[in-house]
Design a protein around this motif. Structure first.
Motif, PDB file in Angstrom:
ATOM      1  N   THR A 191       0.834  -1.196   0.000  1.00 32.81           N
ATOM      2  CA  THR A 191       0.000   0.000   0.000  1.00 32.81           C
ATOM      3  C   THR A 191       0.872   1.250   0.000  1.00 32.81           C
ATOM      4  O   THR A 191       1.727   1.414   0.862  1.00 32.81           O
ATOM      5  CB  THR A 191      -0.881   0.006   1.255  1.00 32.81           C
ATOM      6  OG1 THR A 191      -1.577  -1.241   1.316  1.00 32.81           O
ATOM      7  CG2 THR A 191      -1.881   1.135   1.199  1.00 32.81           C
TER       8      THR A 191
ATOM      9  N   GLY B  81       3.725   1.480   2.543  1.00 33.15           N
ATOM     10  CA  GLY B  81       3.022   1.111   3.759  1.00 33.15           C
ATOM     11  C   GLY B  81       3.656   1.644   5.035  1.00 33.15           C
ATOM     12  O   GLY B  81       4.569   2.483   5.022  1.00 33.15           O
TER      13      GLY B  81
ATOM     14  N   ASP C   5      -7.137   2.512   0.158  1.00 38.14           N
ATOM     15  CA  ASP C   5      -6.091   1.872   0.958  1.00 38.14           C
ATOM     16  C   ASP C   5      -6.260   2.107   2.454  1.00 38.14           C
ATOM     17  O   ASP C   5      -5.496   1.561   3.261  1.00 38.14           O
ATOM     18  CB  ASP C   5      -4.708   2.401   0.527  1.00 38.14           C
ATOM     19  CG  ASP C   5      -4.331   1.913  -0.863  1.00 38.14           C
ATOM     20  OD1 ASP C   5      -4.838   0.839  -1.259  1.00 38.14           O
ATOM     21  OD2 ASP C   5      -3.550   2.603  -1.538  1.00 38.14           O
TER      22      ASP C   5
ATOM     23  N   LEU D 127      -4.529  -0.065   5.540  1.00 38.86           N
ATOM     24  CA  LEU D 127      -3.545   0.542   6.437  1.00 38.86           C
ATOM     25  C   LEU D 127      -3.990   0.437   7.893  1.00 38.86           C
ATOM     26  O   LEU D 127      -3.165   0.197   8.782  1.00 38.86           O
ATOM     27  CB  LEU D 127      -3.323   2.004   6.062  1.00 38.86           C
ATOM     28  CG  LEU D 127      -2.507   2.233   4.782  1.00 38.86           C
ATOM     29  CD1 LEU D 127      -2.610   3.682   4.335  1.00 38.86           C
ATOM     30  CD2 LEU D 127      -1.045   1.846   4.993  1.00 38.86           C
TER      31      LEU D 127
END
Lengths: 193, 113
Positions: free
Chosen positions: B2, B65, B106, B110
């Motif tokens: 991500t 990420g 996303d 997350l």
């Protein structure tokens, strides 16, 4: 009521378990777990402002604080066999009070977003010693170490929101980069027994 | 993985926009790349260099990420040049902000690791 926590670093080779056993009068006296950062070899915690630490040649360094809670909560009172985490931090002198209050408010909101924080307490320090003049103690309890090393670290509320107070690259930075990040196992909840 | 965006919004003093961007690219960007940040885009607003009013520079970086974010963060903490740049750049700045963001699709990933 005032609380007391000391992060005790021992001389190389000292027996941490034996030292912890000999501390005696304490709510918590436990060796720290692997992964602490300037967090000492063991955590001594009392629910009263008794600052006594046994005089011992095995002690190399102590970071400690007497502190008064300003906020906290419990999602799991009476939690057993979990992990206690303690962060000693020093807000930079001269930081406006309104800014400090915003930092405190956002920190206290962490359990709202990070479910693995089962119990928590944020305090202002009234007496500090060690590497910095600590101003705050941020304590949390987790059901297991995964709650601290996993969601606490990976949740965006931590790194994309609260961390800016700790990050010298962010204009909101107010917390000295020298921190004590320490954690240990416990049998009975320290924060909400 | 991500993508997480690191967004620097820099409001330059009048007449300093171009020099600020040049300094950012020369003195900050190489270290940022070394810390794992990937430059996504640079925006200048309004799109002309003004000498009597502030330009706003928006510089967007990507990391992968939360792990990539922490990698960047910890590397910056160990690199005095990161904060040194901001101290020097202060003379050319009216204000600045650093924000962290992601695409809406996303967010759930997350938040749930």
């Amino acid at each position: 009521m005032a609380k007391f926590t000391a992060l005790i670093t021992l001389q190389p080779g000292a027996d941490r378990d034996a030292f912890a056993r000999n501390i005696g009068d304490a709510t918590l006296a436990q060796p720290t777990l692997p992964g602490v950062f300037d967090g000492g070899d063991l955590i001594l915690h009392r629910q009263v402002a008794n600052e006594a630490v046994p005089s011992d040649a095995a002690i190399a360094h102590i970071d400690s604080a007497v502190y008064e809670p300003i906020g906290g909560g419990a999602h799991e009172p009476g939690l057993r066999n979990g992990v206690y985490r303690c962060l000693l931090l020093a807000v930079k002198p001269g930081t406006p009070e309104a800014t400090v209050r915003q930092f405190e408010s956002e920190t206290l909101a962490m359990p709202h977003y990070i479910g693995t924080i089962r119990n928590w307490r944020l305090s202002r320090v009234t007496k500090a010693s060690g590497a910095r003049v600590w101003t705050h103690v941020w304590e949390q309890e987790y059901a297991d170490i995964g709650g601290l090393l996993g969601p606490y670290m990976t949740n965006p509320y931590h790194w994309a929101r609260v961390d800016r107070w700790f990050d010298p690259e962010c204009p909101e930075w107010i917390v000295d980069t020298r921190l004590c990040h320490s954690f240990c196992a416990f049998e009975r909840s320290v924060l909400n027994p | 993985m991500t993508a997480v965006q690191i967004i620097d919004d820099l409001v330059a003093r009048p007449g300093e926009g171009k020099a600020l961007l040049d300094a950012y690219m020369a003195d900050y960007a190489p270290g940022a790349r070394a810390r794992g940040m990937v430059l996504d885009r640079v925006l200048v607003s309004p799109p002309l260099w003004m000498d009597d009013q502030p330009n706003t520079l928006t510089i967007v970086w990507n990391v992968e990420g939360a792990a990539g974010w922490w990698g960047m963060r910890l590397a910056a903490g160990a690199d005095p040049s990161a904060t040194a740049f901001w101290e020097t750049a202060g003379a050319r700045l009216v204000s600045r902000a650093r924000r962290f963001a992601a695409a809406p699709e996303d967010v759930e990933t997350l938040c749930n690791g």
